[in-house]
Design a protein around this motif. Structure first.
Motif, mmCIF file in Angstrom:
data_model
loop_
_atom_site.group_PDB
_atom_site.id
_atom_site.type_symbol
_atom_site.label_atom_id
_atom_site.label_comp_id
_atom_site.label_asym_id
_atom_site.label_seq_id
_atom_site.Cartn_x
_atom_site.Cartn_y
_atom_site.Cartn_z
ATOM 1 N N GLU A 32 0.856 -1.192 0.000
ATOM 2 C CA GLU A 32 0.000 0.000 0.000
ATOM 3 C C GLU A 32 0.886 1.234 0.000
ATOM 4 N N LYS A 33 0.635 2.136 -0.935
ATOM 5 C CA LYS A 33 1.520 3.305 -1.025
ATOM 6 C C LYS A 33 1.229 4.349 0.045
ATOM 7 N N GLY A 34 0.028 4.299 0.642
ATOM 8 C CA GLY A 34 -0.322 5.252 1.691
ATOM 9 C C GLY A 34 0.130 4.790 3.062
ATOM 10 N N SER A 35 -0.197 5.612 4.045
ATOM 11 C CA SER A 35 0.237 5.315 5.412
ATOM 12 C C SER A 35 -0.755 4.443 6.175
ATOM 13 N N LYS A 36 -1.937 4.199 5.566
ATOM 14 C CA LYS A 36 -2.967 3.407 6.240
ATOM 15 C C LYS A 36 -3.621 2.451 5.255
#
Length: 422
Positions: A32-36
């Motif tokens: 996942e490229k995001g933090s969540k």
């Protein structure tokens, strides 16, 4: 590092694909490229997470106007009731609300997201957050995922679950389309669906009705010749740019397509505020309400039936004195007002952009996907699930149902194919 299955994208379909692959015995990595993880899940249903919808399969598919019939195979393996059983087996109690929508009893999307994240641990699924995929290289025996910075991770089966182009702050920026094209796939035309509509009408520009919400109306989009394109019945809200609310969101995709099909700048929409009344019965209803309190101004009596600002707006359009009492009512004027309550027409000129839409229309062509596997017909051991596919539904739990179902099927088949490979 070598994995049986890599899933790119940690949204609803990606999470379900990872869990399904892990549960099938595959060594699995979720990137996942995001933090969540589950960011789109966390904001769905107004932050309450509309997990699915309890309508029967045929009706469920009718509420997925973007190629819903393709999902019959996936639903035969994992449908809305499978989703309900799954979450309740994990201790997430669900409740049914209007129109078959299912929400967690906690009224918190976090309950759903955290439960899925815990499942990753149960099946020893690795997850990497803040990890951007730069490229994908396909091979005969294995695929390679190239991460930002040049790191390469190999897998036997690859699942692409990166979403569409809508709600980009959740990570859906359309990057998966290039990886699909590299494998030879066709991307059908992308367009916004489930999106607020815009209007240049003076009353919209002047914000006369901004913020007014009308419950249980029928909204109809009309062809240039006046014939209906589509009608939806639900709530509607006037905004500073046009109209929104469930009825408007559901009609929006038909407006987008019709503007292009008929090559026009504007289309007419009609609002019926009293779908269960005829103009005649509505005018009689208004007259009787006034007759019961003959000395009271009608604007005070009729606002019980319709939001006052909208009532005054329609009265102004028909030159109807809002301070009239029963003693001065003209039946012809009441009929004219009732007619406008039943059929208020205004122009819309489009929608907000795809980035502001809830759902992306278009995507990876379904002609190139095996429906009971979510596998590519063009590239061995490549799978797609969720919004990157050319599938879209109305709001109300239908898109999440499609995401969970296609995710489960993609993950399970990716795992089986990877394990058979050995």
């Amino acid at each position: 590092m070598k994995y049986d299955v890599i899933i790119i994208g940690g949204g609803p379909s990606g999470l379900m694909a990872a869990i399904s692959a892990g549960r099938s015995g595959a060594k699995t990595l979720l990137i996942e490229k995001g933090s969540k993880l589950g960011r789109k899940l966390a904001i769905s249903g107004g932050g309450r997470c509309n997990v699915t919808n309890v309508l029967p399969d045929d009706e469920l598919i009718a509420h997925i106007p973007g190629n819903g019939r393709f999902l019959y195979s996936a639903f035969s393996l994992y449908n809305n009731y499978s989703i309900i059983d799954y979450f309740e087996s994990l201790g997430v109690k669900l409740k049914e609300e209007d129109k078959g929508r299912m929400f967690p009893v906690s009224d918190s999307a976090k309950t759903v997201v955290q439960t899925l994240i815990k499942e990753l641990d149960v099946y020893s699924i690795d997850s990497r957050l803040n990890t951007k995929v730069e490229a994908v290289d396909y091979g005969e025996q294995q695929h390679q995922v190239i991460l930002e910075g040049g790191e390469k991770v190999e897998c036997t089966s690859l699942v692409i679950a990166v979403g569409g182009k809508s709600v980009p702050h959740t990570g859906s920026e359309g990057q998966g389309y290039a990886w699909a094209k590299k494998a030879g796939h066709t991307i059908t035309e992308l367009y916004p669906t489930e999106v607020p509509m815009t209007s240049k009408e003076k009353f919209i520009r002047d914000k006369v009705l901004q913020g007014i919400s009308i419950r249980d109306v029928e909204l109809t989009a009309l062809k240039p010749n006046g014939k209906p394109i589509k009608t939806h019945r639900w709530d509607l809200i006037f905004t500073h740019q046009g109209i929104s609310g469930p009825a408007a969101l559901r009609i929006s995709q038909y407006v987008v397509k019709a503007l292009k099909k008929f090559d026009v700048d504007e289309l007419t929409c009609s609002i019926d505020t009293f779908p269960d009344e005829s103009p005649e019965s509505l005018s009689q209803k208004l007259i009787k309400a006034s007759e019961r309190q003959p000395n009271k101004a009608v604007k005070h009596l009729w606002k019980e039936e319709i939001p006052e600002r909208y009532l005054l707006f329609l009265m102004d359009r028909t030159s109807f004195d809002p301070m009239s009492t029963f003693h001065h009512l003209e039946k012809k004027k009441v009929m004219e007002l009732a007619g406008l309550m039943k059929d208020f027409r205004f122009k819309v000129n489009g929608t907000l952009p795809i980035e502001k839409a809830f759902i992306t229309g278009g995507g990876v062509s379904l002609k190139e996907i095996i429906p009971n596997q979510m596998a590519s017909k063009l590239m061995d051991r490549l799978y797609f699930c969720g919004e990157i596919l050319d599938i879209h539904g109305y709001t109300g739990g239908f898109n999440i149902t499609a995401a969970f179902s296609t995710g489960h099927v993609a993950g399970m088949n990716a795992a089986e194919r990877a394990i058979i490979q050995y």
